[in-house]
Design a protein around this motif. Structure first.
Motif, PDB file in Angstrom:
ATOM      1  N   LYS A 197       0.463  -1.069  -0.158  1.00 18.96           N
ATOM      2  CA  LYS A 197       0.313   0.094  -0.333  1.00 18.96           C
ATOM      3  C   LYS A 197       1.160   1.638   0.139  1.00 18.96           C
ATOM      4  O   LYS A 197       0.131   2.584  -0.233  1.00 18.96           O
ATOM      5  N   LEU A 198       2.315   1.298   0.500  1.00 17.43           N
ATOM      6  CA  LEU A 198       3.062   2.425   0.572  1.00 17.43           C
ATOM      7  C   LEU A 198       3.608   3.046  -0.589  1.00 17.43           C
ATOM      8  O   LEU A 198       3.407   3.614  -1.214  1.00 17.43           O
ATOM      9  N   ILE A 199       3.730   1.490  -1.253  1.00 18.31           N
ATOM     10  CA  ILE A 199       4.325   1.777  -2.779  1.00 18.31           C
ATOM     11  C   ILE A 199       2.848   2.196  -3.265  1.00 18.31           C
ATOM     12  O   ILE A 199       3.204   2.808  -4.528  1.00 18.31           O
ATOM     13  N   GLU A 200       1.920   2.285  -2.936  1.00 19.72           N
ATOM     14  CA  GLU A 200       0.093   2.448  -4.246  1.00 19.72           C
ATOM     15  C   GLU A 200      -0.194   3.958  -4.205  1.00 19.72           C
ATOM     16  O   GLU A 200      -0.124   4.183  -5.171  1.00 19.72           O
ATOM     17  N   ARG A 201       0.172   4.240  -2.661  1.00 19.46           N
ATOM     18  CA  ARG A 201       0.329   5.518  -2.460  1.00 19.46           C
ATOM     19  C   ARG A 201       1.101   6.378  -3.591  1.00 19.46           C
ATOM     20  O   ARG A 201       1.073   7.727  -3.936  1.00 19.46           O
ATOM     21  N   THR A 202       2.336   6.111  -3.028  1.00 20.86           N
ATOM     22  CA  THR A 202       3.757   6.384  -4.011  1.00 20.86           C
ATOM     23  C   THR A 202       3.119   6.974  -5.205  1.00 20.86           C
ATOM     24  O   THR A 202       3.227   8.106  -6.135  1.00 20.86           O
ATOM     25  N   ASN A 203       2.696   6.230  -5.784  1.00 16.49           N
ATOM     26  CA  ASN A 203       2.968   5.272  -7.169  1.00 16.49           C
ATOM     27  C   ASN A 203       1.399   6.429  -7.582  1.00 16.49           C
ATOM     28  O   ASN A 203       0.981   7.375  -8.640  1.00 16.49           O
ATOM     29  N   ARG A 204       0.123   6.769  -6.384  1.00 11.97           N
ATOM     30  CA  ARG A 204      -0.868   7.365  -6.907  1.00 11.97           C
ATOM     31  C   ARG A 204      -0.272   9.100  -6.947  1.00 11.97           C
ATOM     32  O   ARG A 204      -1.127   9.852  -7.673  1.00 11.97           O
ATOM     33  N   GLU A 205       0.073   9.249  -6.751  1.00 10.33           N
ATOM     34  CA  GLU A 205       0.554  11.144  -6.649  1.00 10.33           C
ATOM     35  C   GLU A 205       1.725  10.862  -7.633  1.00 10.33           C
ATOM     36  O   GLU A 205       2.247  12.128  -7.590  1.00 10.33           O
ATOM     37  N   ARG A 206       1.432  10.476  -8.102  1.00 10.57           N
ATOM     38  CA  ARG A 206       2.249  10.402  -9.811  1.00 10.57           C
ATOM     39  C   ARG A 206       3.884  11.678  -9.902  1.00 10.57           C
ATOM     40  O   ARG A 206       3.807  12.529  -9.861  1.00 10.57           O
ATOM     41  N   PRO A 207       4.579  10.804  -9.169  1.00 12.08           N
ATOM     42  CA  PRO A 207       6.005  11.132  -8.836  1.00 12.08           C
ATOM     43  C   PRO A 207       6.472  11.578 -10.827  1.00 12.08           C
ATOM     44  O   PRO A 207       6.272  10.774 -10.562  1.00 12.08           O
ATOM     45  N   THR A 208       6.934  13.274 -10.599  1.00  9.32           N
ATOM     46  CA  THR A 208       7.595  13.144 -11.977  1.00  9.32           C
ATOM     47  C   THR A 208       8.977  13.610 -11.671  1.00  9.32           C
ATOM     48  O   THR A 208       9.207  14.189 -11.223  1.00  9.32           O
ATOM     49  N   CYS A 209       9.392  12.752 -12.635  1.00 10.31           N
ATOM     50  CA  CYS A 209      10.975  13.391 -13.311  1.00 10.31           C
ATOM     51  C   CYS A 209      11.061  14.895 -13.894  1.00 10.31           C
ATOM     52  O   CYS A 209      10.742  14.988 -14.671  1.00 10.31           O
ATOM     53  N   PRO A 210      12.264  15.844 -13.278  1.00 13.03           N
ATOM     54  CA  PRO A 210      12.208  17.292 -13.759  1.00 13.03           C
ATOM     55  C   PRO A 210      12.917  17.651 -14.889  1.00 13.03           C
ATOM     56  O   PRO A 210      12.699  18.629 -15.781  1.00 13.03           O
ATOM     57  N   VAL A 211      13.305  16.565 -15.435  1.00 14.97           N
ATOM     58  CA  VAL A 211      14.509  16.772 -16.780  1.00 14.97           C
ATOM     59  C   VAL A 211      14.026  16.640 -17.671  1.00 14.97           C
ATOM     60  O   VAL A 211      13.139  17.140 -18.693  1.00 14.97           O
TER      61      VAL A 211
ATOM     62  N   LEU B   4      10.439  14.918 -17.547  1.00 15.28           N
ATOM     63  CA  LEU B   4       9.306  15.216 -17.166  1.00 15.28           C
ATOM     64  C   LEU B   4       8.238  14.176 -17.654  1.00 15.28           C
ATOM     65  O   LEU B   4       7.313  14.123 -18.366  1.00 15.28           O
ATOM     66  N   TYR B   5       8.248  12.756 -17.293  1.00 17.43           N
ATOM     67  CA  TYR B   5       7.333  11.668 -17.162  1.00 17.43           C
ATOM     68  C   TYR B   5       7.109  11.661 -15.868  1.00 17.43           C
ATOM     69  O   TYR B   5       8.465  11.570 -15.071  1.00 17.43           O
ATOM     70  N   THR B   6       6.336  10.977 -15.583  1.00 18.01           N
ATOM     71  CA  THR B   6       5.888  10.182 -14.181  1.00 18.01           C
ATOM     72  C   THR B   6       6.375   8.690 -14.277  1.00 18.01           C
ATOM     73  O   THR B   6       7.064   7.776 -14.506  1.00 18.01           O
ATOM     74  N   LEU B   7       7.509   8.646 -13.148  1.00 16.69           N
ATOM     75  CA  LEU B   7       8.112   8.069 -12.328  1.00 16.69           C
ATOM     76  C   LEU B   7       7.203   6.858 -11.532  1.00 16.69           C
ATOM     77  O   LEU B   7       5.950   7.049 -10.873  1.00 16.69           O
ATOM     78  N   VAL B   8       7.199   5.166 -11.167  1.00 15.44           N
ATOM     79  CA  VAL B   8       6.718   4.862 -10.652  1.00 15.44           C
ATOM     80  C   VAL B   8       7.562   3.616  -9.949  1.00 15.44           C
ATOM     81  O   VAL B   8       8.872   3.141 -10.264  1.00 15.44           O
ATOM     82  N   PHE B   9       7.211   3.235  -8.950  1.00 11.52           N
ATOM     83  CA  PHE B   9       7.754   2.419  -8.199  1.00 11.52           C
ATOM     84  C   PHE B   9       7.183   0.820  -8.514  1.00 11.52           C
ATOM     85  O   PHE B   9       6.430   0.785  -8.737  1.00 11.52           O
ATOM     86  N   PRO B  10       8.062   0.025  -8.695  1.00 11.97           N
ATOM     87  CA  PRO B  10       7.881  -1.436  -9.348  1.00 11.97           C
ATOM     88  C   PRO B  10       6.768  -2.093  -8.078  1.00 11.97           C
ATOM     89  O   PRO B  10       7.533  -1.644  -6.808  1.00 11.97           O
ATOM     90  N   HIS B  11       5.884  -2.780  -8.321  1.00  3.22           N
ATOM     91  CA  HIS B  11       5.431  -3.572  -7.797  1.00  3.22           C
ATOM     92  C   HIS B  11       6.307  -5.276  -7.991  1.00  3.22           C
ATOM     93  O   HIS B  11       6.878  -5.831  -9.185  1.00  3.22           O
ATOM     94  N   HIS B  12       6.306  -5.338  -7.007  1.00  4.38           N
ATOM     95  CA  HIS B  12       7.150  -7.075  -6.553  1.00  4.38           C
ATOM     96  C   HIS B  12       5.335  -7.866  -6.297  1.00  4.38           C
ATOM     97  O   HIS B  12       4.845  -8.169  -6.063  1.00  4.38           O
ATOM     98  N   SER B  13       6.044  -9.437  -6.741  1.00  2.96           N
ATOM     99  CA  SER B  13       4.680 -10.505  -6.809  1.00  2.96           C
ATOM    100  C   SER B  13       4.946 -10.951  -5.641  1.00  2.96           C
ATOM    101  O   SER B  13       5.557 -10.988  -4.712  1.00  2.96           O
ATOM    102  N   GLU B  14       3.901 -11.864  -5.227  1.00  5.52           N
ATOM    103  CA  GLU B  14       3.730 -12.670  -4.306  1.00  5.52           C
ATOM    104  C   GLU B  14       4.375 -13.586  -4.384  1.00  5.52           C
ATOM    105  O   GLU B  14       5.016 -14.268  -2.587  1.00  5.52           O
ATOM    106  N   GLU B  15       5.005 -14.072  -5.142  1.00  5.67           N
ATOM    107  CA  GLU B  15       5.545 -15.389  -4.873  1.00  5.67           C
ATOM    108  C   GLU B  15       6.970 -15.471  -5.566  1.00  5.67           C
ATOM    109  O   GLU B  15       7.528 -16.384  -4.358  1.00  5.67           O
ATOM    110  N   THR B  16       7.675 -14.508  -5.347  1.00  5.68           N
ATOM    111  CA  THR B  16       9.359 -13.789  -5.473  1.00  5.68           C
ATOM    112  C   THR B  16       9.297 -11.815  -5.135  1.00  5.68           C
ATOM    113  O   THR B  16       8.972 -11.366  -5.472  1.00  5.68           O
ATOM    114  N   ALA B  17      10.224 -12.481  -3.840  1.00  5.16           N
ATOM    115  CA  ALA B  17      11.337 -10.816  -4.220  1.00  5.16           C
ATOM    116  C   ALA B  17      12.135 -10.386  -4.662  1.00  5.16           C
ATOM    117  O   ALA B  17      12.385  -9.285  -4.651  1.00  5.16           O
TER     118      ALA B  17
END
Length: 437
Positions: A285-299, A301-314
């Motif tokens: 949920k922490l990752i989802e919260r950060t991604n919902r805020e759509r952080p942007t690269c200032p150079v 100007l594209y949206t940054l996304v924290f990757p989600h890890h699957s339940e099967e492997t880290a």
């Protein structure tokens, strides 16, 4: 190709322990939820201690002196647990142990022999970092150092009646149910009792405060003996002279206790502590919260996304989960989060100038720390921080706690490192608060 655990095997394991009582978990520092080569049978990044169907604990019985331990009845009897203390070539003390229906015993060590419940190998920070960054692992067999972890390193005795009590002892019993302490082992007599330390020692550190409540501080490292007594540290890891006995502490593991086996460090989390601590779902949920805020690269100007890890492997590489361009990076001198770009790069030093504040320093690829057991309880919506230099992301109280923990390093040194990959922390304070655009 990413290896994944068999979901059917996971279901079988969870159903097997559905109604079982958990004593706690042992988690190896340096692995973000899974060994770099994958968790396999008894060799895993964490080990859950479940109450056994049939108790296998032991308790001290009688002791006696023999001229040679190898010919004593207790040592030759493979159904009898015993510890042999060799005092000289012509004298040894044998301590016999008998079954105890009130306790369960779990053993940890490097050996893959049956008596070892949790097989632990040396933690290699370089291999971990390579796996995290999806880089090839290069091994040099000619220069590979011999392991300093004992084959039968330690044992934990859990109370079946009071499941919150788990006691730590140095050394474990081998396939013949014996522990041999040779002439060179540090040993001593205290009245009728005899005790000893293992070659490289088993160190333990109880934190102060409540780990799961977030008000915890690192404690003092001590050494535990074969009989479970605690002593101040020796002058060096394998010195012959033992430290002073510590009477105001004991070998009962508390939530957040660290156990060092000279090559790998384990974290003990009690069942109660885990039930009150952040879960994998909370981190998701922490990752989802950060991604919902759509952080942007200032150079770029594209949206940054924290990757989600699957339940099967880290250990899924982030490049397989998000566009490489969207992978977030952090400037370690200021904490500004951006994408990967070439603006401000100094090719001679490989340092970069942050386009937001013009501070000069290194950058790190950000990756969420997803081993929930390492997290210290924080506020409901905590700020995110990153360890320097590895870039593993965690909550404020988590990074502050681990940056203050000195982990045994070398023969008599202590260093702070990232619990998710075992990379030594750099600079002060060893982490940076992330600033998103």
């Amino acid at each position: 190709m990413v290896k994944r655990n068999d979901p059917n095997e996971t279901k079988k394991s969870s159903s097997k322990h559905e109604n079982a009582v958990k004593y706690g978990e042992l988690i190896i520092l340096g692995y973000n939820g899974q060994l770099t080569a994958g968790d396999k049978r008894r060799r895993r990044s964490k080990f859950v201690l479940w109450k056994r169907d049939v108790p296998n604990g032991i308790k001290r019985s009688n002791h006696y002196v023999v001229p040679s331990p190898q010919s004593s009845h207790a040592v030759l009897d493979k159904t009898q647990h015993s510890i042999s203390y060799t005092l000289s070539r012509t004298e040894a003390v044998i301590v016999e142990y008998v079954n105890d229906e009130n306790t369960d015993m779990f053993q940890v060590g490097r050996s893959s022999d049956t008596p070892i419940d949790f097989v632990v190998m040396d933690t290699n920070a370089e291999k971990n970092a390579a796996a995290i960054n999806n880089q090839p692992i290069i091994e040099n067999k000619k220069t590979a150092a011999a392991s300093t972890i004992s084959r039968f390193a330690c044992r934990i005795i859990c109370d079946r009646n009071n499941t919150s009590i788990a006691r730590l002892y140095a050394a474990g019993f081998d396939s013949s149910r014996n522990i041999f302490l040779g002439e060179k082992a540090t040993k001593w007599k205290d009245g009728e009792e005899i005790d000893a330390l293992t070659t490289n020692g088993v160190l333990v550190m109880h934190p102060s405060g409540k780990f799961h409540k977030g008000n915890t501080e690192p404690g003092i490292w001590l050494e535990v003996s074969v009989c479970g007594k605690l002593f101040s540290l020796r002058g060096s890891r394998s010195a012959q002279l033992k430290g002073d006995m510590v009477k105001d502490s004991d070998n009962i593991l508390t939530d957040g206790t660290l156990i060092d086996l000279c090559g790998a460090t384990l974290l003990w989390r009690s069942a109660e502590g885990l039930s009150l601590s952040p879960s994998r779902e909370y981190l998701k949920k922490l990752i989802e919260r950060t991604n919902r805020e759509r952080p942007t690269c200032p150079v770029g100007l594209y949206t940054l996304v924290f990757p989600h890890h699957s339940e099967e492997t880290a250990t899924v590489a982030s490049s397989e989960l998000v566009d490489v361009k969207q992978q977030p990076y952090a400037y370690l001198s200021c904490g500004h989060v951006q994408g990967r770009h070439e603006w401000g790069l100094n090719k001679d030093s490989n340092n970069r100038t942050c386009p937001m504040c013009l501070k000069v320093g290194g950058i790190a690829k950000l990756s969420m720390g997803i081993e929930a057991s390492f997290y210290v309880q924080d506020k409901e919506k905590p700020d995110l921080y990153a360890f320097n230099p590895c870039g593993h992301v965690a909550t404020e109280k988590t990074v502050k706690f681990w940056s203050n923990v000195g982990i045994p390093y070398g023969t008599n040194g202590f260093e702070a490192f990232c619990p998710f990959c075992a990379t030594l922390l750099e600079g002060y304070p060893g982490y940076v608060k992330l600033i998103f655009n």
